[in-house]
Design a protein around this motif. Structure first.
Motif, PDB file in Angstrom:
ATOM      1  N   PRO A  44       0.822  -1.214   0.000  1.00 14.76           N
ATOM      2  CA  PRO A  44       0.000   0.000   0.000  1.00 14.76           C
ATOM      3  C   PRO A  44       0.860   1.269   0.000  1.00 14.76           C
ATOM      4  N   GLU A  45       0.429   2.262  -0.800  1.00 11.29           N
ATOM      5  CA  GLU A  45       1.134   3.544  -0.885  1.00 11.29           C
ATOM      6  C   GLU A  45       0.134   4.677  -0.682  1.00 11.29           C
ATOM      7  N   LEU A  46       0.475   5.600   0.199  1.00  7.83           N
ATOM      8  CA  LEU A  46      -0.353   6.783   0.425  1.00  7.83           C
ATOM      9  C   LEU A  46      -0.111   7.763  -0.718  1.00  7.83           C
ATOM     10  N   ILE A  47      -1.169   8.102  -1.463  1.00 11.27           N
ATOM     11  CA  ILE A  47      -1.047   9.030  -2.592  1.00 11.27           C
ATOM     12  C   ILE A  47      -1.237  10.467  -2.142  1.00 11.27           C
ATOM     13  N   GLU A  48      -2.284  10.703  -1.332  1.00 18.05           N
ATOM     14  CA  GLU A  48      -2.614  12.082  -0.955  1.00 18.05           C
ATOM     15  C   GLU A  48      -3.387  12.106   0.355  1.00 18.05           C
ATOM     16  N   THR A  49      -3.190  13.180   1.113  1.00 14.84           N
ATOM     17  CA  THR A  49      -3.933  13.444   2.339  1.00 14.84           C
ATOM     18  C   THR A  49      -4.582  14.820   2.211  1.00 14.84           C
ATOM     19  N   LEU A  50      -5.888  14.891   2.486  1.00 18.28           N
ATOM     20  CA  LEU A  50      -6.646  16.135   2.331  1.00 18.28           C
ATOM     21  C   LEU A  50      -7.528  16.372   3.553  1.00 18.28           C
ATOM     22  N   ASP A  51      -7.764  17.635   3.871  1.00 22.38           N
ATOM     23  CA  ASP A  51      -8.791  17.974   4.852  1.00 22.38           C
ATOM     24  C   ASP A  51     -10.140  17.762   4.181  1.00 22.38           C
ATOM     25  N   VAL A  52     -11.104  17.252   4.910  1.00 23.82           N
ATOM     26  CA  VAL A  52     -12.410  16.954   4.327  1.00 23.82           C
ATOM     27  C   VAL A  52     -13.070  18.220   3.775  1.00 23.82           C
ATOM     28  N   GLY A  53     -12.780  19.380   4.340  1.00 22.64           N
ATOM     29  CA  GLY A  53     -13.346  20.633   3.842  1.00 22.64           C
ATOM     30  C   GLY A  53     -12.928  20.944   2.417  1.00 22.64           C
ATOM     31  N   ALA A  54     -11.752  20.480   2.003  1.00 23.54           N
ATOM     32  CA  ALA A  54     -11.279  20.703   0.641  1.00 23.54           C
ATOM     33  C   ALA A  54     -12.088  19.915  -0.383  1.00 23.54           C
ATOM     34  N   LEU A  55     -12.809  18.905   0.070  1.00 18.76           N
ATOM     35  CA  LEU A  55     -13.598  18.055  -0.821  1.00 18.76           C
ATOM     36  C   LEU A  55     -15.085  18.365  -0.767  1.00 18.76           C
ATOM     37  N   GLN A  56     -15.463  19.316   0.048  1.00 21.13           N
ATOM     38  CA  GLN A  56     -16.882  19.620   0.256  1.00 21.13           C
ATOM     39  C   GLN A  56     -17.518  20.112  -1.030  1.00 21.13           C
ATOM     40  N   VAL A  57     -18.616  19.489  -1.408  1.00 20.72           N
ATOM     41  CA  VAL A  57     -19.341  19.865  -2.610  1.00 20.72           C
ATOM     42  C   VAL A  57     -20.401  20.902  -2.284  1.00 20.72           C
ATOM     43  N   GLU A  58     -21.177  20.648  -1.260  1.00 17.58           N
ATOM     44  CA  GLU A  58     -22.198  21.608  -0.822  1.00 17.58           C
ATOM     45  C   GLU A  58     -22.412  21.435   0.668  1.00 17.58           C
ATOM     46  N   ALA A  59     -22.670  22.518   1.339  1.00 13.79           N
ATOM     47  CA  ALA A  59     -22.918  22.481   2.786  1.00 13.79           C
ATOM     48  C   ALA A  59     -24.348  22.020   3.021  1.00 13.79           C
ATOM     49  N   PRO A  60     -24.551  21.167   4.021  1.00 11.76           N
ATOM     50  CA  PRO A  60     -25.933  20.768   4.325  1.00 11.76           C
ATOM     51  C   PRO A  60     -26.731  21.962   4.837  1.00 11.76           C
ATOM     52  N   GLU A  61     -27.987  22.025   4.413  1.00  9.22           N
ATOM     53  CA  GLU A  61     -28.848  23.122   4.838  1.00  9.22           C
ATOM     54  C   GLU A  61     -29.398  22.833   6.236  1.00  9.22           C
TER      55      GLU A  61
END
Length: 66
Positions: A44-61
């Motif tokens: 196994p190789e780690l490709i990338e680490t991201l904060d979940v906020g960077a992937l947010q598509v839309e905020a829940p209402e």
């Protein structure tokens, strides 16, 4: 194919295998971290680490949460 791991506070953990052209959507705590792994020749190789906020598509209402 990659493995997506989302690790957050209070023992939050999500791990899924994602195939090419597949979409993955999920809910996670705002301070969670997403790791993207693949399998290389040495294991196994780690490709990338991201904060979940960077992937947010839309905020829940707020209306949907009550």
């Amino acid at each position: 194919m990659v493995i997506v791991r989302c690790i957050g506070p209070e023992e939050f953990f999500l791990e899924r295998v994602v195939f090419p052209f597949e979409l993955l959507s999920f809910l996670a705590p705002p301070d969670a971290v997403v790791e993207i792994w693949t399998h290389g020749l040495g294991g196994p190789e780690l490709i990338e680490t991201l904060d979940v906020g960077a992937l947010q598509v839309e905020a829940p209402e707020a209306d949907h949460l009550s």
